[in-house]
Motif scaffolding. Structure first.
Motif, PDB file in Angstrom:
ATOM      1  N   ALA A  90      -8.229   5.893   2.729  1.00  0.00           N
ATOM      2  CA  ALA A  90      -7.875   5.082   1.575  1.00  0.00           C
ATOM      3  C   ALA A  90      -8.743   3.833   1.534  1.00  0.00           C
ATOM      4  O   ALA A  90      -9.240   3.369   2.558  1.00  0.00           O
ATOM      5  N   SER A  91      -8.915   3.301   0.343  1.00  0.00           N
ATOM      6  CA  SER A  91      -9.543   1.994   0.182  1.00  0.00           C
ATOM      7  C   SER A  91      -8.433   0.957   0.309  1.00  0.00           C
ATOM      8  O   SER A  91      -7.651   0.741  -0.624  1.00  0.00           O
ATOM      9  N   GLN A  92      -8.337   0.334   1.467  1.00  0.00           N
ATOM     10  CA  GLN A  92      -7.207  -0.535   1.801  1.00  0.00           C
ATOM     11  C   GLN A  92      -7.390  -1.930   1.184  1.00  0.00           C
ATOM     12  O   GLN A  92      -8.458  -2.517   1.287  1.00  0.00           O
ATOM     13  N   THR A  93      -6.323  -2.427   0.563  1.00  0.00           N
ATOM     14  CA  THR A  93      -6.399  -3.701  -0.156  1.00  0.00           C
ATOM     15  C   THR A  93      -5.266  -4.651   0.214  1.00  0.00           C
ATOM     16  O   THR A  93      -4.976  -5.577  -0.509  1.00  0.00           O
ATOM     17  N   HIS A  94      -4.612  -4.414   1.352  1.00  0.00           N
ATOM     18  CA  HIS A  94      -3.451  -5.228   1.774  1.00  0.00           C
ATOM     19  C   HIS A  94      -2.339  -5.167   0.731  1.00  0.00           C
ATOM     20  O   HIS A  94      -1.643  -6.151   0.475  1.00  0.00           O
ATOM     21  N   SER A  95      -2.187  -3.987   0.149  1.00  0.00           N
ATOM     22  CA  SER A  95      -1.167  -3.756  -0.870  1.00  0.00           C
ATOM     23  C   SER A  95       0.103  -3.202  -0.217  1.00  0.00           C
ATOM     24  O   SER A  95       0.183  -3.061   1.002  1.00  0.00           O
TER      25      SER A  95
ATOM     26  N   GLY B 250       0.559  -7.101   4.135  1.00  0.00           N
ATOM     27  CA  GLY B 250       1.354  -5.887   3.984  1.00  0.00           C
ATOM     28  C   GLY B 250       2.737  -6.031   4.573  1.00  0.00           C
ATOM     29  O   GLY B 250       3.721  -5.497   4.038  1.00  0.00           O
ATOM     30  N   THR B 251       2.824  -6.782   5.670  1.00  0.00           N
ATOM     31  CA  THR B 251       4.130  -6.985   6.300  1.00  0.00           C
ATOM     32  C   THR B 251       5.047  -7.818   5.412  1.00  0.00           C
ATOM     33  O   THR B 251       6.219  -7.477   5.223  1.00  0.00           O
ATOM     34  N   VAL B 252       4.534  -8.898   4.838  1.00  0.00           N
ATOM     35  CA  VAL B 252       5.402  -9.722   3.990  1.00  0.00           C
ATOM     36  C   VAL B 252       5.703  -9.021   2.664  1.00  0.00           C
ATOM     37  O   VAL B 252       6.730  -9.315   2.022  1.00  0.00           O
TER      38      VAL B 252
ATOM     39  N   PHE C  53      -7.550   2.103   8.907  1.00  0.00           N
ATOM     40  CA  PHE C  53      -8.577   1.285   9.540  1.00  0.00           C
ATOM     41  C   PHE C  53      -8.059  -0.129   9.802  1.00  0.00           C
ATOM     42  O   PHE C  53      -7.501  -0.762   8.902  1.00  0.00           O
ATOM     43  N   THR C  54      -8.277  -0.613  11.017  1.00  0.00           N
ATOM     44  CA  THR C  54      -7.781  -1.944  11.375  1.00  0.00           C
ATOM     45  C   THR C  54      -8.732  -2.662  12.325  1.00  0.00           C
ATOM     46  O   THR C  54      -9.488  -2.042  13.060  1.00  0.00           O
ATOM     47  N   ALA C  55      -8.653  -4.014  12.283  1.00  0.00           N
ATOM     48  CA  ALA C  55      -9.320  -4.865  13.263  1.00  0.00           C
ATOM     49  C   ALA C  55      -8.473  -6.133  13.364  1.00  0.00           C
ATOM     50  O   ALA C  55      -8.876  -7.194  12.904  1.00  0.00           O
TER      51      ALA C  55
ATOM     52  N   PRO D 171      -8.023   4.968  -3.952  1.00  0.00           N
ATOM     53  CA  PRO D 171      -8.129   3.534  -4.244  1.00  0.00           C
ATOM     54  C   PRO D 171      -6.824   2.765  -4.072  1.00  0.00           C
ATOM     55  O   PRO D 171      -5.736   3.309  -4.245  1.00  0.00           O
ATOM     56  N   ASP D 172      -6.987   1.480  -3.705  1.00  0.00           N
ATOM     57  CA  ASP D 172      -5.884   0.510  -3.708  1.00  0.00           C
ATOM     58  C   ASP D 172      -4.630   1.053  -3.019  1.00  0.00           C
ATOM     59  O   ASP D 172      -3.540   1.047  -3.578  1.00  0.00           O
ATOM     60  N   THR D 173      -4.796   1.527  -1.794  1.00  0.00           N
ATOM     61  CA  THR D 173      -3.707   2.193  -1.079  1.00  0.00           C
ATOM     62  C   THR D 173      -3.743   1.809   0.405  1.00  0.00           C
ATOM     63  O   THR D 173      -4.819   1.779   1.006  1.00  0.00           O
ATOM     64  N   ASP D 174      -2.580   1.533   0.980  1.00  0.00           N
ATOM     65  CA  ASP D 174      -2.525   1.126   2.385  1.00  0.00           C
ATOM     66  C   ASP D 174      -1.603   1.994   3.234  1.00  0.00           C
ATOM     67  O   ASP D 174      -1.359   1.663   4.398  1.00  0.00           O
TER      68      ASP D 174
END
Length: 255
Positions: free
Chosen positions: A61-66, A132-134, A106-108, A89-92
């Protein structure tokens, strides 16, 4: 290639890639944070070999903190696997009920959440940075699995992957107040009067979200490796040019 396998049995395989100085770009797995896409492709191909699948079995996914999530089917196979522009797109968060699909996150420093249902075989991954958590992405995913997919949340096992530790996750009051507003994260935060910064344990906050949703506490495991402090970790906070880990899960075909 350096990886951790959190699970490998007759039904599922799940784990995460690690920073590896012997691999191209230190084993970076993300197109959006690379110097050379060919290096990422080489790393992903090596991972696919170790998992016994093909490069186009991955779904990214294209991660956007959504707080957005997507139900993956076999028609999605290969999205984002070899060309970043084809990612969902636009998915976490991603989940699927189908076998032989490698769901990727994907994470860092952000929190990766890997989950699987022993009863119906549903698997998934969630990317939960502090935003994403909040936004309670994990809560929303599991509410959806319960109400729409009719899952019993007590059937899930969850692996929370390596992430930035509470010690290294220091923030100002604006982020602290967002966690405070959740109403259940107070015990996972403290204030450092010497630096004037707040420290937050994002992993334990996500674990609390899982428990509040209905996942059994004894079925949630946390990898407490700090991505900032560990040589195996990519840390965006430490290095803005850092690569990315790939957290993965695949349901194996029973044929």
């Amino acid at each position: 290639m350096k990886t951790i396998l959190y699970m490998d049995n007759e039904k599922f395989i799940a784990g995460t890639t690690l920073r590896d100085e012997s691999a191209p770009e230190f084993n970076n797995m993300a197109f959006h944070a690379c110097i050379d896409p060919e290096s990422v492709l080489k790393n992903r191909k090596q991972l696919s070999v170790s998992l016994g699948c093909g490069p186009r079995d991955f779904v990214c996914a294209s991660q956007t903190h959504s707080a957005n999530f997507h139900k993956v089917t076999s028609a999605d196979k290969g999205r984002g696997a070899e060309i970043g522009a084809t990612a969902i797109p636009d998915t976490d968060a991603l989940y699927t009920l189908e076998p032989n699909i490698v769901l990727s996150s994907f994470t860092a420093d952000c929190v990766p959440v890997i989950f699987w249902n022993e009863v119906n075989g549903l698997i998934g991954v969630i990317h939960s940075g502090w935003q994403g958590t909040v936004k309670e992405i994990t809560t929303k995913v599991f509410e959806h699995l319960k109400t729409v997919e009719k899952c019993d949340l007590e059937d899930f096992h969850v692996q929370i992957g390596m992430a930035l530790s509470e010690e290294k996750f220091e923030v100002d009051a604006d982020v602290y107040l967002k966690f405070k507003a959740l109403g259940y994260a107070d015990e996972f935060m403290y204030f450092n009067s010497e630096t004037g910064k707040y420290h937050i344990d994002n992993q334990k906050t996500v674990k609390k979200q899982l428990e509040l949703a209905g996942v059994l506490a004894d079925r949630i495991t946390i990898d407490r490796t700090c991505t900032y402090l560990s040589e195996d970790g990519f840390s965006y906070r430490q290095d803005k040019k850092a690569g990315r880990h790939l957290s993965f899960i695949m349901r194996k075909s029973m044929e």
